[in-house]
Motif scaffolding. Sequence first.
Motif, PDB file in Angstrom:
ATOM      1  N   UNK A  12       0.311  -1.291  -0.006  1.00 41.38           N
ATOM      2  CA  UNK A  12      -0.102   0.211   0.203  1.00 41.38           C
ATOM      3  C   UNK A  12       0.593   1.555   0.173  1.00 41.38           C
ATOM      4  N   UNK A  13       2.186   1.596   0.717  1.00 36.61           N
ATOM      5  CA  UNK A  13       3.079   2.333   0.691  1.00 36.61           C
ATOM      6  C   UNK A  13       3.529   2.274  -0.451  1.00 36.61           C
ATOM      7  N   UNK A  14       3.275   1.339  -1.365  1.00 32.60           N
ATOM      8  CA  UNK A  14       4.346   1.525  -2.522  1.00 32.60           C
ATOM      9  C   UNK A  14       3.210   2.575  -3.938  1.00 32.60           C
ATOM     10  N   UNK A  15       4.448   3.238  -4.203  1.00 32.68           N
ATOM     11  CA  UNK A  15       3.690   4.706  -5.131  1.00 32.68           C
ATOM     12  C   UNK A  15       3.509   3.970  -6.910  1.00 32.68           C
ATOM     13  N   UNK A  16       2.003   4.698  -6.816  1.00 32.43           N
ATOM     14  CA  UNK A  16       1.530   4.086  -8.214  1.00 32.43           C
ATOM     15  C   UNK A  16       2.040   5.238  -9.326  1.00 32.43           C
ATOM     16  N   UNK A  17       3.069   4.353  -9.555  1.00 31.36           N
ATOM     17  CA  UNK A  17       4.026   4.859 -11.258  1.00 31.36           C
ATOM     18  C   UNK A  17       3.639   4.082 -12.126  1.00 31.36           C
ATOM     19  N   UNK A  18       3.400   4.925 -12.867  1.00 35.53           N
ATOM     20  CA  UNK A  18       2.778   4.430 -14.275  1.00 35.53           C
ATOM     21  C   UNK A  18       3.477   3.820 -14.838  1.00 35.53           C
ATOM     22  N   UNK A  19       2.686   2.853 -15.391  1.00 39.08           N
ATOM     23  CA  UNK A  19       3.334   1.588 -16.030  1.00 39.08           C
ATOM     24  C   UNK A  19       4.010   1.976 -17.430  1.00 39.08           C
ATOM     25  N   UNK A  20       5.895   1.374 -17.404  1.00 36.41           N
ATOM     26  CA  UNK A  20       6.193   1.495 -19.108  1.00 36.41           C
ATOM     27  C   UNK A  20       6.129   0.389 -19.334  1.00 36.41           C
ATOM     28  N   UNK A  21       5.539   0.515 -20.345  1.00 39.91           N
ATOM     29  CA  UNK A  21       5.192  -1.114 -21.253  1.00 39.91           C
ATOM     30  C   UNK A  21       6.680  -1.585 -21.974  1.00 39.91           C
ATOM     31  N   UNK A  22       6.655  -2.979 -21.772  1.00 36.34           N
ATOM     32  CA  UNK A  22       7.355  -4.028 -21.539  1.00 36.34           C
ATOM     33  C   UNK A  22       8.669  -3.601 -22.853  1.00 36.34           C
ATOM     34  N   UNK A  23       7.539  -2.961 -23.851  1.00 39.68           N
ATOM     35  CA  UNK A  23       8.596  -2.967 -25.453  1.00 39.68           C
ATOM     36  C   UNK A  23       8.622  -1.682 -25.595  1.00 39.68           C
ATOM     37  N   UNK A  24       8.860  -1.306 -24.202  1.00 37.71           N
ATOM     38  CA  UNK A  24       9.646   0.209 -24.691  1.00 37.71           C
ATOM     39  C   UNK A  24      10.946   0.554 -23.489  1.00 37.71           C
TER      40      UNK A  24
END
Length: 128
Positions: A12-24
Amino acid sequence: FVTSEKARRFMRKLPNNKVVPLSKQFPNAPPECIDLLRQMLQIHPSKRITVEEALKHPFMAQLHTEEDEPVCEAPFDYSFEDEKLHRIRLQELIWEEVGDFRPQCLPAAPRRDGTRPPTRRTLRGHHI
């Protein structure tokens, strides 16, 4: 699926970072590789690809030899992990593991008269 309250609090304490696509993240990886990675990296176990499915994935086609890949007949029994480890028991387990790989590192058993035979360590002037 996460049963540990401590683990849940951590998540729950982890930041909600934007997912970077694996292809990137892996721009030179073939699409089959990206697809397999995506399926293997699923957080929820029920959504994650099984070992059998992964071995049959197109990306693994050159490595897959079904007759050379035995399948476990029964699920693994992880009940040994339920043991409450106190300091002494943990030390015993570590010594057992060391003994399996490096028996020469274990202290020599005492002789009948109670003395211990010399070891490489005691011969160099160090004591165990």
